[in-house]
Write an enzyme that holds these catalytic residues in place. Structure first.
Site, PDB file in Angstrom:
ATOM      1  N   SER A  91     -37.099 -31.148   2.965  1.00 31.32           N
ATOM      2  CA  SER A  91     -37.552 -29.993   2.205  1.00 31.32           C
ATOM      3  C   SER A  91     -37.674 -30.365   0.728  1.00 31.32           C
ATOM      4  O   SER A  91     -38.457 -31.235   0.373  1.00 31.32           O
ATOM      5  CB  SER A  91     -36.601 -28.815   2.446  1.00 31.32           C
ATOM      6  OG  SER A  91     -37.166 -27.613   2.006  1.00 31.32           O
ATOM      7  N   GLU A 131     -41.855 -24.718  11.497  1.00 34.81           N
ATOM      8  CA  GLU A 131     -41.075 -24.657  10.261  1.00 34.81           C
ATOM      9  C   GLU A 131     -40.865 -23.235   9.739  1.00 34.81           C
ATOM     10  O   GLU A 131     -39.758 -22.797   9.454  1.00 34.81           O
ATOM     11  CB  GLU A 131     -41.774 -25.477   9.173  1.00 34.81           C
ATOM     12  CG  GLU A 131     -41.959 -26.934   9.477  1.00 34.81           C
ATOM     13  CD  GLU A 131     -40.857 -27.816   8.933  1.00 34.81           C
ATOM     14  OE1 GLU A 131     -39.849 -27.274   8.454  1.00 34.81           O
ATOM     15  OE2 GLU A 131     -41.019 -29.040   8.982  1.00 34.81           O
ATOM     16  N   HIS A 188     -37.623 -24.903  10.380  1.00 30.88           N
ATOM     17  CA  HIS A 188     -37.202 -25.645   9.201  1.00 30.88           C
ATOM     18  C   HIS A 188     -35.706 -25.933   9.277  1.00 30.88           C
ATOM     19  O   HIS A 188     -34.907 -25.060   9.631  1.00 30.88           O
ATOM     20  CB  HIS A 188     -37.522 -24.808   7.964  1.00 30.88           C
ATOM     21  CG  HIS A 188     -37.476 -25.557   6.681  1.00 30.88           C
ATOM     22  ND1 HIS A 188     -38.300 -26.624   6.398  1.00 30.88           N
ATOM     23  CD2 HIS A 188     -36.707 -25.386   5.565  1.00 30.88           C
ATOM     24  CE1 HIS A 188     -38.058 -27.073   5.185  1.00 30.88           C
ATOM     25  NE2 HIS A 188     -37.083 -26.346   4.661  1.00 30.88           N
TER      26      HIS A 188
END
Length: 495
Positions: free
Chosen positions: A185, A316, A413
């Protein structure tokens, strides 16, 4: 059993257990306090005697994650001033082993390298010296007000940590000539910036970018809009001295409020690129430290010698829609408006997504489109930009879907993190992944990361424009292919 190493700054005491020695809370730069708060990091001081490195050090100031993410994403907050520190796990002090340096995620405002889920012991078990890093977050790390004020202090912290690795890691059994920086990320987006930065050249040989690539940055103009928005929330002038005078807890709370305000009303006229990226604090293309947009610099050859492994999770964006219940409140109007904001034709392009998912709700389609815009397409663009360069590039997709939230969460995610670290035994991810995530998948994925850091080959062919080979990690297998090719075509020339 305790173990002592000698570095240029002094001696450090770690602890050995099960064939792995851990050294924690090692300062790599001086505390960024007082007149040094909004300045580039200074070298760490030296000490006499033997310094204990037995426990995680302080973490960068930050607000807690908002519910429900506070119970889904592991977080730790350790108070203290000396938070520019790192942790090292090594299988032995006498070798010349590959090194992996972890840059954590958290939207540039949360996270730390001190989260126990990032314990590097399994990497050390498999012959890699693992390092995890804390760096400045939020306004302290990424505020830019223009008028000569510094930018990208968080990136400079990361460079200082990588410089420390070059200088000191041999004492821990690591090879400074074989360093892989890996991150997820915001950590991966940081690596995308580092690849493009002249001052980071030569500090790492390989890079792994998980759920982030080389597209999430702010222009100086957008950074100034964000800075003024933060100052307005605090009721102070948009100046470093005024913001530095605000108590830490008030500042971190205001940063969280600022992100919520941008997400609630993502107006580009008010927030610039942050209205699309939905993060107020990001690397700034300041023309000096970061001379140009990372993806453009990489396509022009920056970081060309570095081997890259880049990829995303299949679903995600569902992390941000399913636990909150927002996915059920998305209507056709919002779906089309979001698609248009991301550069798609809201009619025929959304129809292509819907044709592949005839029973999908508008919320499901929005999650898929947002996943592509934020994560998947930037990863592909990074792989494409590096085609023909000396360093190899490999692409992956993490596709395992946990049973949590009635199976609706998907391969969201952050879901890959405990698999990469082979830390499924750590229960911090249970609320996200369930009680029994598949160890076989962790064995496969972790081994691929170790192989890449060791040799530059994760175990499948490099990406090229003809075959577009992507390794897809699922419950019991890793399969090579090029999934969802028809949707990829929609994004050609975009992002």
């Amino acid at each position: 059993m305790q173990c002592v190493v000698t570095t240029r700054h002094g001696r450090l005491r770690g602890i050995e257990e099960g064939g792995v020695t851990a050294f924690k809370g090692i300062p790599y730069a001086a505390p960024p306090l007082g007149p040094d708060r909004f300045r580039p990091p200074r070298p760490a001081g030296s000490w006499d005697g033997v310094r204990d490195a037995l426990a995680y050090g302080p973490t960068a100031p930050k607000a807690p994650y908002a519910p429900p993410f506070d119970r889904l994403i592991p977080e730790v907050d350790i108070p203290g001033e000396d938070f520019l520190n790192l942790n090292v796990w090594t299988p032995g002090l006498d070798g010349s082993l590959p090194v992996m340096v972890w840059l954590h995620g958290g939207a540039f405002s949360n996270g730390s390298g001190s989260v126990p889920a990032y314990d590097g012991g399994r990497f050390a078990r498999d012959g890699v010296v693992c390092v995890t890093v804390n760096y400045r977050l939020g306004a302290d790390g990424f505020l830019h007000l223009g008028d000569g004020t510094p930018a990208n202090l968080g990136l400079l912290d990361q460079i200082a940590a990588l410089t420390w690795v070059q200088d000191a890691i041999a004492a821990f059994g690591g090879d400074p000539g074989n360093v892989t920086v890996f991150g997820e990320s915001a950590g991966a987006m940081s690596i995308g910036a580092l690849l493009a930065m002249p001052s980071a050249a030569g500090l790492f040989r390989r890079a792994v970018l998980q759920s982030g690539a080389a597209h999430h940055t702010l222009s100086p103009a957008s950074a100034r809009l964000v800075g003024r928005g933060l100052a307005d929330l605090l009721g102070v002038e948009p100046a470093l001295e005024a913001i530095a005078a605000v108590p830490r807890d008030r500042l971190t709370a205001a940063q969280q409020q600022l992100r919520a305000a941008i997400s609630a009303a993502p107006d580009p006229a008010r927030w610039g690129e942050a209205a699309l990226n939905l993060m107020p604090f990001e690397p700034v293309v300041d023309g000096e430290l970061l001379p140009g947009p990372p993806i453009e610099r990489i396509a022009a050859g920056a970081g060309a010698e570095v081997d890259v492994l880049v990829g995303t999770n299949s679903d995600e964006f569902r992390l941000f829609l399913v636990p909150t219940g927002l996915i059920g409140h998305v209507g056709e109007e919002l779906l089309r408006a979001t698609a248009a904001r991301y550069g798609l034709d809201a009619g025929p392009d959304v129809a292509v997504y819907r044709a592949r998912r005839p029973h999908a709700s508008p919320g499901d389609l929005l999650a898929t489109i947002a996943t592509d815009w934020f994560y998947r397409v930037p990863a592909i663009r990074l792989a494409e930009a590096r085609t023909g360069q000396p360093g190899t590039t490999h692409l992956y997709e993490f596709a395992w879907r946990p049973p949590t939230f009635d199976g609706l969460l998907g391969a969201c995610h952050a879901a890959e993190l405990p698999f990469v670290f082979d830390n499924l035994h750590d229960r911090a991810f249970t609320a996200l992944l369930g009680a029994e995530p598949p160890q076989q998948l962790a064995d496969t994925m972790h081994a691929a990361w170790v192989s890449f850091a060791t040799t530059g080959d994760p175990g499948w062919p490099a990406y090229d424009l003809d075959e577009r080979r992507t390794m897809r990690f699922d419950t019991h297998s890793a399969v090579l292919g090029d999934p969802r090719a028809d949707e990829r075509v929609l994004w050609e020339g975009r992002r």
